[in-house]
Every structure is written in C-alpha cells, then in structure tokens.
Design a protein around this motif. Sequence first.
Motif, PDB file in Angstrom:
ATOM      1  N   VAL A 153       2.324   2.893  13.026  1.00 11.56           N
ATOM      2  CA  VAL A 153       3.722   3.203  12.522  1.00 11.56           C
ATOM      3  C   VAL A 153       4.836   3.858  13.367  1.00 11.56           C
ATOM      4  CG1 VAL A 153       4.950   4.004  10.309  1.00 11.56           C
ATOM      5  CG2 VAL A 153       2.702   3.247   9.949  1.00 11.56           C
TER       6      VAL A 153
ATOM      7  N   SER B 170      11.949   5.394   1.010  1.00  7.61           N
ATOM      8  CA  SER B 170      10.960   6.206   1.223  1.00  7.61           C
ATOM      9  C   SER B 170      10.215   5.618   2.477  1.00  7.61           C
ATOM     10  CB  SER B 170       9.891   5.974  -0.150  1.00  7.61           C
ATOM     11  OG  SER B 170       8.822   6.699   0.086  1.00  7.61           O
TER      12      SER B 170
ATOM     13  N   SER C 198      11.087   5.547   5.664  1.00  9.24           N
ATOM     14  CA  SER C 198      11.941   5.240   6.631  1.00  9.24           C
ATOM     15  C   SER C 198      11.931   6.320   7.768  1.00  9.24           C
ATOM     16  CB  SER C 198      13.416   5.185   6.176  1.00  9.24           C
ATOM     17  OG  SER C 198      13.875   5.942   5.474  1.00  9.24           O
TER      18      SER C 198
ATOM     19  N   SER D 106      11.892  12.434   6.646  1.00 11.06           N
ATOM     20  CA  SER D 106      11.345  13.653   7.018  1.00 11.06           C
ATOM     21  C   SER D 106      10.623  14.093   8.293  1.00 11.06           C
ATOM     22  CB  SER D 106      10.197  13.832   5.729  1.00 11.06           C
ATOM     23  OG  SER D 106      10.419  13.739   4.703  1.00 11.06           O
ATOM     24  N   THR D 107      10.364  12.928   8.885  1.00 13.44           N
ATOM     25  CA  THR D 107       9.739  13.136  10.415  1.00 13.44           C
ATOM     26  C   THR D 107      11.041  13.608  11.308  1.00 13.44           C
ATOM     27  OG1 THR D 107       8.312  11.370  10.287  1.00 13.44           O
ATOM     28  CG2 THR D 107       8.748  11.907  12.200  1.00 13.44           C
TER      29      THR D 107
HETATM   30  P1  ADP Z   1      10.590   9.538   4.558  1.00 16.23           P
HETATM   31  O1  ADP Z   1      10.765  10.946   4.744  1.00 16.23           O
HETATM   32  O2  ADP Z   1      11.887   8.717   5.048  1.00 16.23           O
HETATM   33  O3  ADP Z   1       9.892   9.065   3.336  1.00 16.23           O
HETATM   34  P2  ADP Z   1       8.586   9.908   6.684  1.00 16.23           P
HETATM   35  O4  ADP Z   1       9.248  10.432   7.841  1.00 16.23           O
HETATM   36  O5  ADP Z   1       7.913  10.652   5.842  1.00 16.23           O
HETATM   37  O6  ADP Z   1       9.514   9.274   5.794  1.00 16.23           O
HETATM   38  O7  ADP Z   1       7.407   8.652   7.039  1.00 16.23           O
HETATM   39  C1  ADP Z   1       7.946   7.547   7.982  1.00 16.23           C
HETATM   40  C2  ADP Z   1       6.610   6.879   8.361  1.00 16.23           C
HETATM   41  O8  ADP Z   1       5.565   7.670   8.893  1.00 16.23           O
HETATM   42  C3  ADP Z   1       6.088   6.409   7.232  1.00 16.23           C
HETATM   43  O9  ADP Z   1       5.406   5.078   7.229  1.00 16.23           O
HETATM   44  C4  ADP Z   1       4.792   7.359   6.990  1.00 16.23           C
HETATM   45  O10 ADP Z   1       3.920   6.688   6.110  1.00 16.23           O
HETATM   46  C5  ADP Z   1       4.536   7.658   8.267  1.00 16.23           C
HETATM   47  N1  ADP Z   1       3.978   9.128   8.472  1.00 16.23           N
HETATM   48  C6  ADP Z   1       4.370  10.249   8.279  1.00 16.23           C
HETATM   49  N2  ADP Z   1       3.711  11.264   8.473  1.00 16.23           N
HETATM   50  C7  ADP Z   1       2.643  10.707   8.634  1.00 16.23           C
HETATM   51  C8  ADP Z   1       1.414  11.210   9.103  1.00 16.23           C
HETATM   52  N3  ADP Z   1       1.131  12.781   9.257  1.00 16.23           N
HETATM   53  N4  ADP Z   1       0.231  10.535   9.452  1.00 16.23           N
HETATM   54  C9  ADP Z   1       0.438   9.266   9.405  1.00 16.23           C
HETATM   55  N5  ADP Z   1       1.682   8.432   8.861  1.00 16.23           N
HETATM   56  C10 ADP Z   1       2.481   9.158   8.704  1.00 16.23           C
END
Ligand code: ADP
Length: 228
Positions: A20, A42, A44, A47-48
């Motif tokens: 991903v 969601s 996208s 948070s990352t």
């Molecule tokens: P949002 O905050 O927009 O919902 P995130 O930043 O949480 O998105 O996640 C972006 C992508 O990275 C998603 O596909 C999520 O499933 C994946 N992801 C986020 N954190 C992790 C993690 N610790 N391990 C694996 N995949 C992750």
Amino acid sequence: MNIVTANALKKLYGSGTNIVKALDHVTLEIEHGEFVTIIGTSGSGKSTLLHMLGGLDFPDSGEVIVDGQSLFALSPDELTIFRRRKIGFIFQQFNLIPVLNVYENIVLPIELDGNQVDEEYVQEIITLLGLKDKVYNLPHQLSGGQQQRVAIARALATKPSIILADEPTGNLDSKTSLDVIGLLKVTSDRFKQTIIMITHNEEIAQMADRTIRIEDGQIVGGMGYAKG
Ligand code: ADP
Ligand code: ADP
C-alpha cells in the motif's frame, strides 16, 4: 515564512503483492500561522501524513522540516524533546487523566517537562476556551465538548508553534464541533499558532485558510503550497 515543509514524502506498507502506498511523494509547505485542514476518504493517507509532520512516524524517503529543523536528522531523544517543545497534538480521544482535575490535566505536560507554568498564559487559554468555572472539576464531570476543550487547552499550554489535530471533533456533535474549533481558531490566532487538522466535517474544513485533499497517498487538491 514556512513553519512546515515536507519534501517528497514516501511511505509504503506491506510487502510483495500486498503493498500500500500510504504516501506517494507528498510535498507541501505550510506558512507560519496558517490554519490548514486535510481531507480525503478513509485510507487515503491523512493520518500517516499528520504523524510524519509531527515526527511520530518515519517515511521511507523524503524529509520534514519544522521551524528550520529537519526532523529525521534528529536522534530519537532529540526528536522527542523537539516535539514536546514545538508541537501540540490533539486526537479524537481526549486522553485526559481521570484522577486529575481540569487545571491539573492542562498543566501536566508542562510539569512533566520540568518547566514552570506561565500562569497568566494558561489562565488566558482557560478563559478563552470557556473553562474558567471548570478548573476544579474532574474529566468525568464534563461534557464531551468540554473535555475536548480541556484537551485543546492542554495541547496549547506548552506554547507549541504548531498544533497537529487528527479528527479532534470525531466524538462531538456537529454544533459542538463548530464551537470547539471556533475557539481553537480564536486561541491560535491570538498566539499565532499554526494548525494542521484532519477533519471529515465539511463546515470545519471551510473554516480553514486552506484545505488539502489527499487521495491514494497523493495531494490532489488545495496544492501543497502556501498562498503567500
Ligand atoms: P487515513 O488517515 O486517510 O484514513 P491512513 O494514513 O491511516 O489513512 O492509511 C493510509 C493507508 O496506509 C491505508 O491503506 C492503511 O490501511 C495503510 N496503513 C496505515 N497504517 C498502516 C500500518 N501500520 N500497517 C499497514 N498499513 C497501514
Ligand atoms: P493563589 O496563589 O491565589 O491561591 P494559584 O497560583 O494557586 O492562586 O492559582 C491561580 C489560579 O490557577 C486559580 O484561580 C486556579 O484557577 C488555578 N489553579 C491553580 N492550581 C490549581 C489546581 N490544583 N486545580 C485547579 N485550578 C488551579
């Protein structure tokens, strides 16, 4: 002047055929004092991105510069100190300590850092956030909106230059959400703080100076660049 710059941030999760791209070469600039909201579906990458801007998460490549300091050039200890000094975090969960009263919750991070409480500043924040008659209350004696205002006061109390907020109103009804963010806007304007906030609330997004839209780990709207 930029307070936050992100250059070509890339973050992959998973392995093999199951990769991903959480962030795909994200570049952005945020000006001192700006109120920026981040929107997107969601998963996208919102948070990352926010975690990376606060040095809570590391990219595979790329850099984040906060107030002239490249975050990932710091050692873990230096990063912790830098973060505590510069950045205030607000999350959807209020994370208040149940046995401490409102005032004690607000000043706790200052005291944990071994710093002196600037009583005048803290009292001004308490007043601006409408918590003056609640300082001796315990968190469970407060409404959700009041508890979130305490969490905001706590984030502001250390005098951060940047507030990073991940869906801070996710647990509040829509009127309370607008009230709480309106107060945050007043306090951040007052103290010239920069706010970067993830939100799903369209009305809150519109209160910002700029809205950045993320899709599949890329900035697709709002540009990465400050207006000025
Ligand atoms: P949002 O905050 O927009 O919902 P995130 O930043 O949480 O998105 O996640 C972006 C992508 O990275 C998603 O596909 C999520 O499933 C994946 N992801 C986020 N954190 C992790 C993690 N610790 N391990 C694996 N995949 C992750
Ligand atoms: P004083 O010296 O007049 O007793 P303090 O310096 O102790 O005042 O506190 C000033 C203000 O800070 C109080 O009016 C109160 O709002 C707040 N305050 C200080 N300590 C606490 C506490 N433990 N719980 C709640 N509020 C406090």
